[in-house]
Scaffold this active site. Structure first.
Site, PDB file in Angstrom:
ATOM      1  N   LYS A   1       0.866  -1.183   0.000  1.00 20.73           N
ATOM      2  CA  LYS A   1       0.000   0.000   0.000  1.00 20.73           C
ATOM      3  C   LYS A   1       0.893   1.220   0.000  1.00 20.73           C
ATOM      4  O   LYS A   1       2.043   1.166   0.460  1.00 20.73           O
ATOM      5  CB  LYS A   1      -0.896   0.022   1.245  1.00 20.73           C
ATOM      6  CG  LYS A   1      -2.149   0.848   1.058  1.00 20.73           C
ATOM      7  CD  LYS A   1      -3.232   0.060   0.350  1.00 20.73           C
ATOM      8  CE  LYS A   1      -4.488   0.862   0.148  1.00 20.73           C
ATOM      9  NZ  LYS A   1      -5.573   0.025  -0.366  1.00 20.73           N
TER      10      LYS A   1
HETATM   11  P1  NAD Z   1     -13.096   7.563  -2.864  1.00 20.89           P
HETATM   12  O1  NAD Z   1     -12.092   8.602  -2.593  1.00 20.89           O
HETATM   13  O2  NAD Z   1     -13.541   7.360  -4.260  1.00 20.89           O
HETATM   14  O3  NAD Z   1     -14.405   7.809  -1.969  1.00 20.89           O
HETATM   15  C1  NAD Z   1     -14.354   7.976  -0.582  1.00 20.89           C
HETATM   16  C2  NAD Z   1     -15.734   8.414  -0.111  1.00 20.89           C
HETATM   17  O4  NAD Z   1     -15.720   8.501   1.302  1.00 20.89           O
HETATM   18  C3  NAD Z   1     -16.150   9.794  -0.630  1.00 20.89           C
HETATM   19  O5  NAD Z   1     -17.535   9.814  -0.860  1.00 20.89           O
HETATM   20  C4  NAD Z   1     -15.803  10.711   0.536  1.00 20.89           C
HETATM   21  O6  NAD Z   1     -16.541  11.911   0.538  1.00 20.89           O
HETATM   22  C5  NAD Z   1     -16.181   9.808   1.687  1.00 20.89           C
HETATM   23  N1  NAD Z   1     -15.537  10.181   2.939  1.00 20.89           N
HETATM   24  C6  NAD Z   1     -14.274  10.629   3.134  1.00 20.89           C
HETATM   25  N2  NAD Z   1     -14.086  10.908   4.430  1.00 20.89           N
HETATM   26  C7  NAD Z   1     -15.229  10.606   5.060  1.00 20.89           C
HETATM   27  C8  NAD Z   1     -15.653  10.683   6.406  1.00 20.89           C
HETATM   28  N3  NAD Z   1     -14.820  11.118   7.351  1.00 20.89           N
HETATM   29  N4  NAD Z   1     -16.912  10.294   6.698  1.00 20.89           N
HETATM   30  C9  NAD Z   1     -17.728   9.849   5.728  1.00 20.89           C
HETATM   31  N5  NAD Z   1     -17.404   9.759   4.441  1.00 20.89           N
HETATM   32  C10 NAD Z   1     -16.162  10.144   4.118  1.00 20.89           C
HETATM   33  O7  NAD Z   1     -12.494   6.210  -2.263  1.00 20.89           O
HETATM   34  P2  NAD Z   1     -12.924   4.726  -2.627  1.00 20.89           P
HETATM   35  O8  NAD Z   1     -11.979   4.227  -3.649  1.00 20.89           O
HETATM   36  O9  NAD Z   1     -14.387   4.647  -2.853  1.00 20.89           O
HETATM   37  O10 NAD Z   1     -12.553   3.962  -1.270  1.00 20.89           O
HETATM   38  C11 NAD Z   1     -13.460   3.871  -0.186  1.00 20.89           C
HETATM   39  C12 NAD Z   1     -13.017   2.757   0.752  1.00 20.89           C
HETATM   40  O11 NAD Z   1     -12.966   1.516   0.027  1.00 20.89           O
HETATM   41  C13 NAD Z   1     -11.615   2.941   1.334  1.00 20.89           C
HETATM   42  O12 NAD Z   1     -11.591   2.404   2.626  1.00 20.89           O
HETATM   43  C14 NAD Z   1     -10.747   2.110   0.400  1.00 20.89           C
HETATM   44  O13 NAD Z   1      -9.530   1.710   1.000  1.00 20.89           O
HETATM   45  C15 NAD Z   1     -11.682   0.945   0.148  1.00 20.89           C
HETATM   46  N6  NAD Z   1     -11.374   0.178  -1.063  1.00 20.89           N
HETATM   47  C16 NAD Z   1     -11.305   0.796  -2.278  1.00 20.89           C
HETATM   48  C17 NAD Z   1     -11.050   0.034  -3.406  1.00 20.89           C
HETATM   49  C18 NAD Z   1     -11.029   0.637  -4.790  1.00 20.89           C
HETATM   50  O14 NAD Z   1     -10.960  -0.127  -5.763  1.00 20.89           O
HETATM   51  N7  NAD Z   1     -11.134   1.943  -4.941  1.00 20.89           N
HETATM   52  C19 NAD Z   1     -10.836  -1.340  -3.293  1.00 20.89           C
HETATM   53  C20 NAD Z   1     -10.930  -1.939  -2.027  1.00 20.89           C
HETATM   54  C21 NAD Z   1     -11.211  -1.166  -0.931  1.00 20.89           C
END
Ligand code: NAD
Length: 471
Positions: free
Chosen positions: A163
């Site tokens: 990561k």
């Molecule tokens: P992203 O940046 O696209 O979206 C994040 C979302 O969370 C946004 O809507 C943002 O406004 C919201 N957010 C941020 N801080 C917040 C808070 N304090 N309270 C509530 N909402 C909040 O990110 P993503 O890619 O959708 O990732 C989201 C989660 O999924 C993370 O934990 C990431 O590690 C996990 N994840 C992502 C992927 C991927 O393919 N992108 C894969 C596996 C896991």
């Protein structure tokens, strides 16, 4: 003291015997019920696991890495791994901290800090996302890299875990500043990434554009290398279906556990925290393909609730216009913490880690939790949910759809061959459904929760690969 120990041992043995006897006599139907109960509730802890917090003492904050190590220790004890092997597997392989000087648009110099942690590559090249967020630090990146090792092993794809991230609020940067920052970060970690070494991907606040810059920067030194990152735009060798993959995987995970628990998804109400890549695609597929009712969504600015259901299309149009779900017509405004405690059937945390903890787990009203985010539940909350018989489908299985399609993208890049969307979805389906069965089988065998079952499955695969390769 010794006698007391012996007694405890004997009582333990007696209990085991009684359990084994009871098992052999249990009729088939009752057996299935017992199994369901066990998987949903049991959560045994080894003496090496972190002690639960004594509520009379001031709380030392539980870090993301503490949580991963806690779960690791329980799984390692169940597998009876030697201390040496445990130490080798649990310790990150390599940690790189880099200084990132960038010239801002106003001509001033700004110096930021970035990280790349490679946790384990026994099963294949290191693999994991890049996060841009003010809270990024070494502890968090370590935890997330370790989760990637277990995730790739749970779904049995040929990768290890890594990561990376930069401690920055990308909302404060112009597009030009973001590009310069990404390029200098790629230069600084260039020595440890590569298609056979370590393959970054998008995570919180990074996307296909950021991956394009990373790919371009790496290719300037090494020649055109599309397989160095995944999550690229399709025009640059990205895979069909990658952008929605994590959300689709979350929906498959929900469908599989719903089948197991005999829950009709068409009659369930679902709350989703986070409306970014993962949260929004999860909401779309649930609404448009599964016919489920999403009653609440949120982002960093707050949340909205409509007990009659929030249609994805309307919510997306509102976000495109205003930049947030807040203010969506026909829905009441709620806070993020209210969303987590909302009366609904399923809760899907899809934002940041540590959202469900010792202080709010008792107030969660959902009957089922699907972890779309990485590390949204602390071990204190896990204990509470186990006690309340609220099943938690763990992150290292539930959100593995993203890295699975990243694997497809990497494989397509290496072969210079394209798959169409339907093939990607069909292959993802196969891996997610098989992995669900594998996790349940392991949890049943060891009489533990789904989370610990998933850790045992993963750790066993990583331990076997490590032993086979030799140290
Ligand atoms: P992203 O940046 O696209 O979206 C994040 C979302 O969370 C946004 O809507 C943002 O406004 C919201 N957010 C941020 N801080 C917040 C808070 N304090 N309270 C509530 N909402 C909040 O990110 P993503 O890619 O959708 O990732 C989201 C989660 O999924 C993370 O934990 C990431 O590690 C996990 N994840 C992502 C992927 C991927 O393919 N992108 C894969 C596996 C896991």
């Amino acid at each position: 003291m010794a006698r007391e120990k012996k007694r405890t041992k004997q009582v333990g043995k007696k209990k085991q015997l009684t359990r084994a006897r009871a098992k052999s006599k249990t009729p088939k139907k009752t057996k299935k019920k017992v199994l369901k109960k066990k998987i949903l509730a049991s959560h045994s802890r080894p003496s090496s696991a972190q002690p639960l917090r004594n509520l009379s003492q001031p709380a030392k904050p539980i870090t993301a890495y503490d949580v991963v190590l806690h779960n690791f220790d329980i799984a390692a004890a169940k597998l009876q791994l030697s201390d040496e092997l445990k130490q080798l597997i649990k310790t990150p392989d390599r940690e790189l901290r880099v200084e990132l000087p960038i010239i801002m648009d106003d001509g001033k110099l700004n110096t930021l800090i970035g990280y790349r942690v490679q946790h384990n590559n026994a099963r294949g090249p290191n693999k994991g996302g890049i996060r841009y967020h003010p809270q990024v630090d070494l502890d968090e990146v370590r935890a997330l890299s370790s989760l990637m090792t277990w995730k790739t092993a749970v779904v049995d794809i040929p990768f290890g875990g890594a990561k990376g991230g930069i401690a920055v609020d990308p909302g404060q940067l112009s597009q030009g500043e973001l590009e310069r920052l990404t390029r200098v970060f790629t230069q600084k970690i260039d020595c440890i990434i590569g298609p056979a070494e370590d393959i970054p991907a998008p995570d919180v606040n990074t996307n296909a554009q950021v991956m394009s810059w990373m790919m371009d920067q790496y290719s300037r030194r090494h020649g055109h290398t599309s397989a160095v990152v995944t999550g690229k735009p399709v025009e640059l060798g990205g895979s069909a279906g990658r952008e929605e993959a994590t959300g689709r995987g979350v929906c498959i995970a929900l469908r599989e556990i719903a089948k197991f628990l005999k829950i009709d998804l068409k009659k369930t109400s679902i709350a989703i925290q986070g409306f970014g890549n993962v949260g929004s695609h999860t909401a779309r597929i649930l609404d448009e393909e599964f016919g489920a009712k999403v009653v609440a969504v949120s982002d960093v600015k707050g949340g909205v609730y409509n007990p009659r259901g929030i249609r994805f299309k309307g919510a997306m149009e509102h976000v495109a216009e205003t930049g947030s779900v807040v203010g969506l017509k026909g829905a009441a405004k709620i806070s993020n913490s209210e969303l987590l405690e909302l009366k609904c059937d399923v809760l899907i945390p899809a934002a940041l880690g540590g959202q469900l903890h010792g202080k709010n787990a008792d107030h969660v009203k959902a009957k089922l939790i699907i972890e779309a985010a990485n590390g949204p539940t602390t071990y204190e909350a896990d204990e509470i949910f186990a006690g309340r018989k609220i099943p938690v489908v763990p992150d290292i299985y539930a959100n593995a759809g993203g890295v699975t399609v990243s694997y497809f993208e990497w494989a397509q890049n290496l072969q210079q061959f394209r798959w169409d969307y339907s093939r990607v979805v069909a292959e993802l389906e196969k891996i997610m459904t098989k992995s669900f069965a594998d996790v349940m089988k392991t949890a049943e065998k060891h009489n533990v929760t789904m989370r610990i079952g998933a850790y045992i499955l993963a750790l066993d695969r990583v331990a076997k690969a490590t032993k086979l390769r030799g140290i």
